[in-house]
Design a protein around this motif. Structure first.
Motif, mmCIF file in Angstrom:
data_model
loop_
_atom_site.group_PDB
_atom_site.id
_atom_site.type_symbol
_atom_site.label_atom_id
_atom_site.label_comp_id
_atom_site.label_asym_id
_atom_site.label_seq_id
_atom_site.Cartn_x
_atom_site.Cartn_y
_atom_site.Cartn_z
ATOM 1 N N GLY A 60 77.513 -2.615 -15.639
ATOM 2 C CA GLY A 60 77.144 -3.104 -14.308
ATOM 3 C C GLY A 60 77.060 -1.967 -13.300
ATOM 4 O O GLY A 60 76.151 -1.933 -12.456
ATOM 5 N N ALA A 61 77.982 -1.013 -13.385
ATOM 6 C CA ALA A 61 77.971 0.137 -12.483
ATOM 7 C C ALA A 61 76.740 1.017 -12.714
ATOM 8 O O ALA A 61 76.283 1.712 -11.802
ATOM 9 C CB ALA A 61 79.246 0.961 -12.668
ATOM 10 N N GLU A 62 76.200 0.970 -13.931
ATOM 11 C CA GLU A 62 74.991 1.740 -14.244
ATOM 12 C C GLU A 62 73.721 0.996 -13.834
ATOM 13 O O GLU A 62 72.619 1.482 -14.067
ATOM 14 C CB GLU A 62 74.944 2.055 -15.746
ATOM 15 N N GLY A 63 73.881 -0.212 -13.271
ATOM 16 C CA GLY A 63 72.728 -0.937 -12.767
ATOM 17 C C GLY A 63 72.138 -1.957 -13.725
ATOM 18 O O GLY A 63 71.067 -2.507 -13.458
ATOM 19 N N VAL A 64 72.815 -2.221 -14.828
ATOM 20 C CA VAL A 64 72.310 -3.197 -15.788
ATOM 21 C C VAL A 64 72.625 -4.605 -15.273
ATOM 22 O O VAL A 64 73.740 -4.872 -14.812
ATOM 23 C CB VAL A 64 72.944 -2.971 -17.186
ATOM 24 N N SER A 65 71.650 -5.507 -15.358
ATOM 25 C CA SER A 65 71.847 -6.881 -14.892
ATOM 26 C C SER A 65 72.800 -7.618 -15.836
ATOM 27 O O SER A 65 73.040 -7.175 -16.963
ATOM 28 C CB SER A 65 70.503 -7.620 -14.858
ATOM 29 N N LEU A 66 73.317 -8.752 -15.389
ATOM 30 C CA LEU A 66 74.226 -9.534 -16.227
ATOM 31 C C LEU A 66 73.537 -9.993 -17.511
ATOM 32 O O LEU A 66 74.137 -9.988 -18.587
ATOM 33 C CB LEU A 66 74.783 -10.730 -15.459
ATOM 34 N N GLU A 67 72.273 -10.373 -17.419
ATOM 35 C CA GLU A 67 71.528 -10.770 -18.628
ATOM 36 C C GLU A 67 71.346 -9.567 -19.553
ATOM 37 O O GLU A 67 71.452 -9.691 -20.776
ATOM 38 C CB GLU A 67 70.177 -11.376 -18.255
ATOM 39 N N GLY A 68 71.086 -8.407 -18.979
ATOM 40 C CA GLY A 68 70.979 -7.184 -19.779
ATOM 41 C C GLY A 68 72.298 -6.844 -20.444
ATOM 42 O O GLY A 68 72.327 -6.440 -21.620
ATOM 43 N N ILE A 69 73.391 -7.008 -19.718
ATOM 44 C CA ILE A 69 74.726 -6.753 -20.275
ATOM 45 C C ILE A 69 74.994 -7.710 -21.431
ATOM 46 O O ILE A 69 75.480 -7.295 -22.486
ATOM 47 C CB ILE A 69 75.806 -6.886 -19.183
ATOM 48 N N ARG A 70 74.646 -8.984 -21.246
ATOM 49 C CA ARG A 70 74.858 -9.965 -22.312
ATOM 50 C C ARG A 70 74.103 -9.556 -23.568
ATOM 51 O O ARG A 70 74.630 -9.593 -24.671
ATOM 52 C CB ARG A 70 74.410 -11.366 -21.862
ATOM 53 N N ARG A 71 72.865 -9.103 -23.391
ATOM 54 C CA ARG A 71 72.039 -8.706 -24.530
ATOM 55 C C ARG A 71 72.586 -7.441 -25.204
ATOM 56 O O ARG A 71 72.625 -7.350 -26.434
ATOM 57 C CB ARG A 71 70.595 -8.483 -24.059
ATOM 58 N N VAL A 72 73.031 -6.472 -24.412
ATOM 59 C CA VAL A 72 73.623 -5.242 -24.968
ATOM 60 C C VAL A 72 74.864 -5.581 -25.782
ATOM 61 O O VAL A 72 75.031 -5.090 -26.913
ATOM 62 C CB VAL A 72 73.965 -4.235 -23.837
ATOM 63 N N LEU A 73 75.728 -6.421 -25.242
ATOM 64 C CA LEU A 73 76.945 -6.801 -25.962
ATOM 65 C C LEU A 73 76.615 -7.554 -27.244
ATOM 66 O O LEU A 73 77.240 -7.334 -28.287
ATOM 67 C CB LEU A 73 77.854 -7.649 -25.065
ATOM 68 N N GLU A 74 75.621 -8.433 -27.179
ATOM 69 C CA GLU A 74 75.192 -9.184 -28.357
ATOM 70 C C GLU A 74 74.687 -8.231 -29.447
ATOM 71 O O GLU A 74 75.037 -8.370 -30.619
ATOM 72 C CB GLU A 74 74.087 -10.154 -27.937
ATOM 73 N N LEU A 75 73.885 -7.257 -29.054
ATOM 74 C CA LEU A 75 73.358 -6.288 -30.026
ATOM 75 C C LEU A 75 74.455 -5.389 -30.584
ATOM 76 O O LEU A 75 74.450 -5.057 -31.776
ATOM 77 C CB LEU A 75 72.241 -5.462 -29.388
ATOM 78 N N GLU A 76 75.409 -4.986 -29.738
ATOM 79 C CA GLU A 76 76.532 -4.177 -30.230
ATOM 80 C C GLU A 76 77.349 -4.959 -31.252
ATOM 81 O O GLU A 76 77.769 -4.409 -32.266
ATOM 82 C CB GLU A 76 77.414 -3.727 -29.066
ATOM 83 N N ASP A 77 77.569 -6.247 -30.996
ATOM 84 C CA ASP A 77 78.292 -7.093 -31.951
ATOM 85 C C ASP A 77 77.522 -7.199 -33.262
ATOM 86 O O ASP A 77 78.099 -7.153 -34.354
ATOM 87 C CB ASP A 77 78.529 -8.494 -31.379
ATOM 88 N N GLN A 78 76.218 -7.325 -33.166
ATOM 89 C CA GLN A 78 75.378 -7.437 -34.360
ATOM 90 C C GLN A 78 75.418 -6.142 -35.169
ATOM 91 O O GLN A 78 75.537 -6.181 -36.397
ATOM 92 C CB GLN A 78 73.947 -7.760 -33.928
ATOM 93 N N VAL A 79 75.328 -5.005 -34.500
ATOM 94 C CA VAL A 79 75.399 -3.708 -35.183
ATOM 95 C C VAL A 79 76.749 -3.555 -35.875
ATOM 96 O O VAL A 79 76.832 -3.106 -37.025
ATOM 97 C CB VAL A 79 75.149 -2.546 -34.194
#
Length: 137
Positions: A60-79
């Motif tokens: 969030g501090a880097e400017g990523v939206s909440l939806e973007g954060i959700r997607r990043v976390l989802e992809l990290e979990d998948q990896v």
């Protein structure tokens, strides 16, 4: 303490993550960080949840939206899950190779005839299909 143990109440989780408790409630509603629940329905956070909350704050501090954060976390979990599965399959393959040296592999030639190959060798023609199926245990 196990990193997955749900032990922290929301006030302690908020303090450890540097966030307001209301922010943690919002993230729970959005599905970004979903803590465990007690029988009385109060939230309980694990150390893994705290780390995830800090990651949400960093993104969030880097400017990523909440939806973007959700997607990043989802992809990290998948990896993470896929990496774990690859390690599991590599271990199974290593065990198989150690336990069954000299096993045979079968291929089909262009006419459809079955050819037996020694393990570790390749079919001579590029148009041959190699089929391998592990034995039942």
């Amino acid at each position: 303490m196990d990193e997955n143990s749900k032990v922290f109440v929301i006030s302690i989780a908020a303090e450890l993550s540097g966030m307001h408790p209301q922010t943690l409630r919002q993230y729970d509603r959005l599905g970004l960080v979903s803590p465990g629940r007690t029988s009385g329905k109060s939230r309980r956070y694990s150390m893994r949840d705290i780390v995830r909350l800090r990651e949400v704050a960093r993104l969030g501090a880097e400017g990523v939206s909440l939806e973007g954060i959700r997607r990043v976390l989802e992809l990290e979990d998948q990896v993470s899950a896929l990496s774990s599965r690859v390690r599991e399959l590599e271990a199974m393959l290593a065990d198989e190779l150690l336990n069954r040296p000299g096993r045979r592999v079968f291929a089909a030639d262009i006419e459809g005839d079955v050819i037996s190959l020694k393990a570790g060798t390749r079919a001579r023609r590029s148009n041959q299909l190699v089929v391998w199926r592990p034995l039942e245990r």
